[in-house]
Design an enzyme around this catalytic site. Structure first.
Site, PDB file in Angstrom:
ATOM      1  N   GLU A 134       0.854  -1.187   0.000  1.00  0.00           N
ATOM      2  CA  GLU A 134       0.000   0.000   0.000  1.00  0.00           C
ATOM      3  C   GLU A 134       0.887   1.233   0.000  1.00  0.00           C
ATOM      4  O   GLU A 134       1.831   1.272   0.775  1.00  0.00           O
ATOM      5  CB  GLU A 134      -0.914   0.021   1.230  1.00  0.00           C
ATOM      6  CG  GLU A 134      -1.926   1.152   1.118  1.00  0.00           C
ATOM      7  CD  GLU A 134      -2.918   1.198   2.288  1.00  0.00           C
ATOM      8  OE1 GLU A 134      -2.822   0.365   3.206  1.00  0.00           O
ATOM      9  OE2 GLU A 134      -3.765   2.075   2.268  1.00  0.00           O
ATOM     10  N   ASN A 270      -2.306  -6.325   5.453  1.00  0.00           N
ATOM     11  CA  ASN A 270      -2.381  -7.334   4.396  1.00  0.00           C
ATOM     12  C   ASN A 270      -3.272  -8.504   4.817  1.00  0.00           C
ATOM     13  O   ASN A 270      -3.199  -8.973   5.951  1.00  0.00           O
ATOM     14  CB  ASN A 270      -0.985  -7.897   4.111  1.00  0.00           C
ATOM     15  CG  ASN A 270       0.047  -6.813   4.063  1.00  0.00           C
ATOM     16  OD1 ASN A 270      -0.019  -5.937   3.205  1.00  0.00           O
ATOM     17  ND2 ASN A 270       0.976  -6.831   5.012  1.00  0.00           N
ATOM     18  N   HIS A 302      -6.348  -2.080  15.278  1.00  0.00           N
ATOM     19  CA  HIS A 302      -6.593  -1.332  14.043  1.00  0.00           C
ATOM     20  C   HIS A 302      -6.364  -2.223  12.816  1.00  0.00           C
ATOM     21  O   HIS A 302      -7.221  -2.318  11.935  1.00  0.00           O
ATOM     22  CB  HIS A 302      -5.672  -0.105  14.009  1.00  0.00           C
ATOM     23  CG  HIS A 302      -5.796   0.726  12.780  1.00  0.00           C
ATOM     24  ND1 HIS A 302      -6.535   1.889  12.745  1.00  0.00           N
ATOM     25  CD2 HIS A 302      -5.284   0.588  11.539  1.00  0.00           C
ATOM     26  CE1 HIS A 302      -6.474   2.414  11.531  1.00  0.00           C
ATOM     27  NE2 HIS A 302      -5.715   1.646  10.781  1.00  0.00           N
ATOM     28  N   GLU A 303      -5.226  -2.871  12.768  1.00  0.00           N
ATOM     29  CA  GLU A 303      -4.924  -3.694  11.586  1.00  0.00           C
ATOM     30  C   GLU A 303      -5.889  -4.868  11.497  1.00  0.00           C
ATOM     31  O   GLU A 303      -6.341  -5.223  10.411  1.00  0.00           O
ATOM     32  CB  GLU A 303      -3.474  -4.187  11.610  1.00  0.00           C
ATOM     33  CG  GLU A 303      -2.407  -3.103  11.755  1.00  0.00           C
ATOM     34  CD  GLU A 303      -2.545  -1.937  10.795  1.00  0.00           C
ATOM     35  OE1 GLU A 303      -3.091  -2.112   9.688  1.00  0.00           O
ATOM     36  OE2 GLU A 303      -2.109  -0.823  11.160  1.00  0.00           O
ATOM     37  N   HIS A 306      -9.227  -3.808  10.113  1.00  0.00           N
ATOM     38  CA  HIS A 306      -9.211  -3.590   8.666  1.00  0.00           C
ATOM     39  C   HIS A 306      -9.690  -4.820   7.895  1.00  0.00           C
ATOM     40  O   HIS A 306     -10.069  -4.707   6.733  1.00  0.00           O
ATOM     41  CB  HIS A 306      -7.782  -3.275   8.188  1.00  0.00           C
ATOM     42  CG  HIS A 306      -7.452  -1.813   8.126  1.00  0.00           C
ATOM     43  ND1 HIS A 306      -8.291  -0.879   7.574  1.00  0.00           N
ATOM     44  CD2 HIS A 306      -6.339  -1.129   8.500  1.00  0.00           C
ATOM     45  CE1 HIS A 306      -7.710   0.325   7.628  1.00  0.00           C
ATOM     46  NE2 HIS A 306      -6.536   0.205   8.194  1.00  0.00           N
ATOM     47  N   GLU A 325      -9.719   4.166   6.383  1.00  0.00           N
ATOM     48  CA  GLU A 325      -8.867   4.608   7.491  1.00  0.00           C
ATOM     49  C   GLU A 325      -9.645   5.362   8.573  1.00  0.00           C
ATOM     50  O   GLU A 325      -9.461   5.103   9.762  1.00  0.00           O
ATOM     51  CB  GLU A 325      -7.692   5.443   6.967  1.00  0.00           C
ATOM     52  CG  GLU A 325      -6.706   4.657   6.095  1.00  0.00           C
ATOM     53  CD  GLU A 325      -6.147   3.412   6.763  1.00  0.00           C
ATOM     54  OE1 GLU A 325      -6.288   3.259   7.993  1.00  0.00           O
ATOM     55  OE2 GLU A 325      -5.564   2.566   6.047  1.00  0.00           O
TER      56      GLU A 325
HETATM   57  N1  B3K Z   1      -2.923   1.011   5.667  1.00  0.00           N
HETATM   58  C1  B3K Z   1      -1.610   1.183   6.243  1.00  0.00           C
HETATM   59  C2  B3K Z   1      -0.939   2.433   5.835  1.00  0.00           C
HETATM   60  C3  B3K Z   1      -0.247   2.372   4.520  1.00  0.00           C
HETATM   61  C4  B3K Z   1       0.579   3.598   4.319  1.00  0.00           C
HETATM   62  C5  B3K Z   1       1.133   3.665   2.954  1.00  0.00           C
HETATM   63  N2  B3K Z   1       2.003   4.780   2.795  1.00  0.00           N
HETATM   64  C6  B3K Z   1      -1.651   1.100   7.727  1.00  0.00           C
HETATM   65  C7  B3K Z   1      -2.928   1.404   8.374  1.00  0.00           C
HETATM   66  O1  B3K Z   1      -3.473   2.485   8.290  1.00  0.00           O
HETATM   67  O2  B3K Z   1      -3.459   0.541   8.983  1.00  0.00           O
HETATM   68 ZN    ZN Z   2      -5.363   1.807   8.810  1.00  0.00          ZN
END
Ligand code: B3K
Ligand code: ZN
Length: 865
Positions: A134, A270, A302-303, A306, A325
């Site tokens: 990303e 991911n 948080h991850e 997602h 986000e």
């Molecule tokens: N989605 C990633 C951030 C990616 C940043 C790319 N420059 C982490 C997060 O917000 O969970």
């Molecule tokens: Zn995020």
């Protein structure tokens, strides 16, 4: 914008969005890993995309950067690279060469993970192969439509002599030197991940509500294996919470987390294989502060969150970044509030919002929560997209109520699972679930800038009227700011502190609007914007007496803290601007809160923390003054000394009583005590020149106390011996040595800060190519307001030198750190001149990246207003 900094790079615009002419039925990748010569074989089945209408099945435009082509084929027939125009950005296969009904694309490319210092794509960190895709890193792995609306199931084979080989999805087969993974959930390329290394797992297990057994693993280098337990517990709490609160279950048989040392940000979601900056995984009582524990818990959550808000439902294009986000930050904030203290979490979040997002929104980098144009998308992973994006969701929830929010979210998951969605889709589910018109609310997504809210109040014969006026200043590229919907939570207190009107949410939709409260027997004291119900600046003239009253009596904990904070800010501004003395009313109010044992120690610690120097510089600027960093520092110091003197009869006993005995727990209760203890110690150090801090440092058993007391020693101008011991004791522990680099420039006397940073930059442990180490040292300096803004410009020159150097290797981190310059036009002509020169030097650096060129160009543009 100065002519010599006109951007040389083209902008991408939201208005230009077009669906991709092809869709992908299946992706198969084989990686033959070698540090300098990794082979990537791709087999990708393309079909015409019906959603592209007349454009379906057009030219095949594939993104690709820094790829050495070994072979290309369509339906098994080799493609002569000479017939396919290749540029540094990708290649285009003309429609005439493509079977109209679909085809199998095959490519073999070679890449150089070891030479990848930008840490985007496939790279190596301490001998571990890892990826970061990303936003647009996958194009550095192979040719592909690298955009989030192209989603596909992936099958991955890894061939390597590394013992642990991981990718997304479920493991399906493996043997000596190879492993295969299948991810059944269609995903965009930015969620692709691969890891290969000599890793050890800290295992865990979770059974979902519907009975799926999920194997959990946190993979780290063998030496770090004893610092994973906390992150694993946090993961299990997150999985459980998302089921209970949002009804979201996990959807694969395994969930892997890998910690790597070289990472441009915190972590990455991911699918099924989260990759983390090791800083946000590894923790033990001796090495991690309470704040680290809280952040680890929050980032793990948080991850994980997602997986639904980002992965199952992703973004149509990068303009919609806040869709995943903002929502995921909002969800992790709710989670932390549930796990710890909700009022404390709210205060922490508002502090961060004001320090980072308000600053951004009021300066040259202001942009809407959903931007409509960018040059480099990595520059838009900002406080506005993340934190203001979360505030916007908080407002939605406040406006439609908890039930309405739940219905809207259920509908969102039901309607958009598997989609690449937009903010329009998001607002539509709120309209459909609640019947509310969201067209005015949408301005929160499209209009930049922080509204200022002024208030007038009238009390007459039992009726109290509040009249609000909203006003948002123009921001770059946006002059007109029509009124927004603002939820204003208000409560009314009577003069003895009882609540006469519990919290009520007023919905402001006009530029100026009045709200009446009838049947009151006396003029009430209003408590406005409770819980910080909207991300606005409240401009209300309030007497010192009324602020002190609210600090003592407000029944809303956020506004209670806010009253003390606002009062302290006003007192400090008067001290700087007019040489006023510290206010006795403020000192009495803070003393009352600090010594009130019925209050949560963490809350008391927050109340005692004086507004920072940066915050005061902004307040002075808002008041039309030119902030003088040295005068700000002196005033803040004088107030801290006055507060310390006021508390001095009890400081020693309070510090002693707050000592935590028994087993260490990284929870809110113990953490709160340590936070208050360290806050009081910082005050005491102003009186005893660090004597108590030295004793506490020598006996410290936690990193919070060890680091907190060491910081006090540095502030008191001592601590050399302790610093040396600290370094010797923790040599080899990267996370702790990062802290060692951070606190020295941060707590140095302003006149010495740049020299301290220069000395540390020559230290053998200053591995500047490691983003954490770089951020510690450089970020430590820029966090020292008076030190960084030294009148002779040395701070600006130091930062410019290092940004130029880092940019050549790692544009993303360099561009991000350039935001330290974002407030440069606030200061006096000499400082502005020095900053302007430093910025011009960066802009003129040969080969400057698109990332840093965009940031510096926007920051410099502020000077031509
Ligand atoms: N989605 C990633 C951030 C990616 C940043 C790319 N420059 C982490 C997060 O917000 O969970
Ligand atoms: Zn995020």
């Amino acid at each position: 914008m100065p002519a010599d900094s006109a951007p040389a790079h083209a902008a991408t615009r939201l208005a230009d969005y077009r669906p991709y002419p092809w869709r992908i039925a299946q992706v198969e990748l084989t990686f033959r890993l070698a540090p300098k010569t990794t082979r990537v074989l791709s087999r990708i089945r393309f079909e015409p995309n019906p959603a592209a209408g007349a454009q379906a099945g057009g030219d095949l435009v594939l993104d690709g950067e820094r790829l050495a082509i070994r072979s290309l084929a369509i339906d098994g027939v080799g493609l002569d690279p000479a017939r396919v125009p290749v540029t540094p950005a990708g290649l285009t296969v003309p429609q005439a060469l493509l079977p109209a009904a679909g085809f199998l694309w095959e490519a073999e490319v070679e890449i150089d993970p070891e030479g990848n210092t930008a840490l985007e794509g496939l790279y190596m960190s301490g001998g571990i192969y890892c990826t970061q895709c990303e936003a647009e890193g996958f194009r550095k792995i192979t040719y592909y439509p690298d955009r989030p609306d192209v989603m596909a199931p992936f099958k991955v084979r890894i061939e390597s002599d590394k013992p642990v080989l991981l990718s997304n999805g479920n493991p399906v087969a493996s043997g000596p030197g190879w492993a295969e993974w299948v991810d059944p959930w269609p995903k965009p390329a930015y969620l692709f991940a691969l890891v290969a290394g000599d890793l050890k797992a800290h295992p865990g297990a979770f059974t979902t509500a519907s009975g799926r057994a999920v194997a959990l693993n946190i993979w780290v280098r063998p030496a770090d294996i004893d610092r994973c337990a906390y992150a694993m517990e946090a993961l299990i709490r997150s999985m459980d919470w998302d089921e209970r609160v949002y009804g979201r279950e996990y959807d694969l048989d395994v969930f892997n987390i890998v910690a790597v040392d070289d990472f441009n940000m915190g972590a990455m979601e991911n699918k099924g294989l989260n990759i983390f900056n090791s800083k946000w995984v590894l923790a033990s009582p001796e090495t991690a502060t309470d704040m680290d524990f809280e952040r680890i818990e929050g980032i793990i959550a948080h991850e994980y969150f997602h997986n639904w808000t980002g992965n199952r439902i992703t973004c149509r294009d990068w303009f919609q970044l806040c869709l995943k986000e903002g929502l995921t930050v909002f969800r992790d904030q709710q989670f932390t509030a549930d796990m710890r203290s909700a009022p404390v979490k709210r205060i922490d979040d508002v502090l961060t919002l004001r320090a980072r997002q308000f600053r951004e929104d009021m300066g040259p980098l202001a942009h809407p929560v959903r931007p409509d144009s960018y040059i480099e998308i990595n520059n838009f992973y900002t406080a506005t997209v993340y934190e203001k994006g979360a505030e916007v969701i908080g407002m939605l929830k406040r406006l439609v109520g908890d039930d309405g929010y739940r219905r809207a979210l259920d509908l969102y998951f039901e309607r958009h699972d598997g989609d690449a969605a937009t903010i329009e889709d998001w607002l539509q589910v709120f309209e459909d679930a609640t019947g509310r018109d969201m067209s005015q609310f949408k301005r929160w997504y499209t209009d930049a800038g922080t509204p200022r809210l002024s208030v007038e109040e009238v009390y007459d014969a039992g009726t109290y009227t509040l009249t609000f006026t909203q006003n948002t200043k123009p921001t770059p590229g946006q002059d007109r700011k029509p009124p927004r919907v603002i939820p204003i939570a208000v409560g009314l207190l009577n003069p003895n502190g009882d609540e006469v009107l519990p919290t009520r949410v007023l919905e402001m939709t006009e530029t100026t609007q009045s709200f009446r409260f009838d049947g009151l027997s006396a003029r009430p004291v209003p408590s406005i914007l409770r819980g910080f119900s909207a991300p606005v600046v409240l401009d209300r003239q309030v007497s010192e007496g009324e602020r002190a009253f609210l600090l003592a009596h407000d029944t809303d904990p956020f506004n209670r803290w806010e009253a003390g904070r606002a009062l302290a800010r006003e007192v400090l501004v008067r001290m700087v601007a007019d040489g006023a003395a510290p206010s006795a009313g403020l000192l009495a109010g803070l003393e009352a809160v600090a010594t009130d044992a019925t209050l949560d120690p963490q809350f008391r610690a927050l109340c005692l923390r004086l507004p920072g120097e940066e915050d005061l510089a902004q307040a002075l600027h808002d008041a039309g003054r030119t902030p003088d960093p040295d005068a700000i520092r002196a005033a803040r110091e004088a107030l801290a000394v006055a507060l310390a003197e006021r508390l001095s009869p009890r400081l020693g006993t309070m510090i002693a009583d707050l000592a935590v005995t028994g087993d260490f727990r990284p929870d809110a209760e113990q953490g709160g005590k340590r936070a208050l203890r360290m806050g009081l110690l910082a005050l005491l150090s102003r009186l005893d020149h660090g004597a108590e801090a030295a004793r506490i440092h020598a006996a410290a058993r936690t990193m919070t106390e060890s680091l907190g007391s060491l910081s006090c020693l540095l502030e008191a101008g001592r601590g050399a011996v302790e610093l040396q011991h600290f370094h010797d004791r923790w040599a080899g522990n990267r996370q702790v040595i990062d802290k060692w680099f951070l606190i020295q420039p941060m707590h140095a006397a302003p006149g010495a800060a740049v020299a301290v940073a220069e000395r540390l930059a020559k230290h053998a442990d200053f591995d500047w190519k490691n983003p954490n180490r770089f951020r510690s040292l450089i970020g430590g300096l820029t966090a020292n307001h008076a030190g960084f803004h030294a009148a002779n410009g040395a701070g600006y020159r130091f930062l410019a030198d290092w940004l130029i150097r880092l940019d050549a290797l790692n544009p993303q981190t360099a561009a991000r750190m350039s935001t330290a310059f974002e407030t440069w036009t606030r200061y006096d002509a000499d400082r502005r001149g020095q900053a302007s020169e430093a910025l011009a030097r960066i802009a003129a650096a040969p080969g400057l990246s698109r990332d840093t060129a965009e940031m510096v160009g926007r920051i410099r543009a502020a000077g031509s207003d």
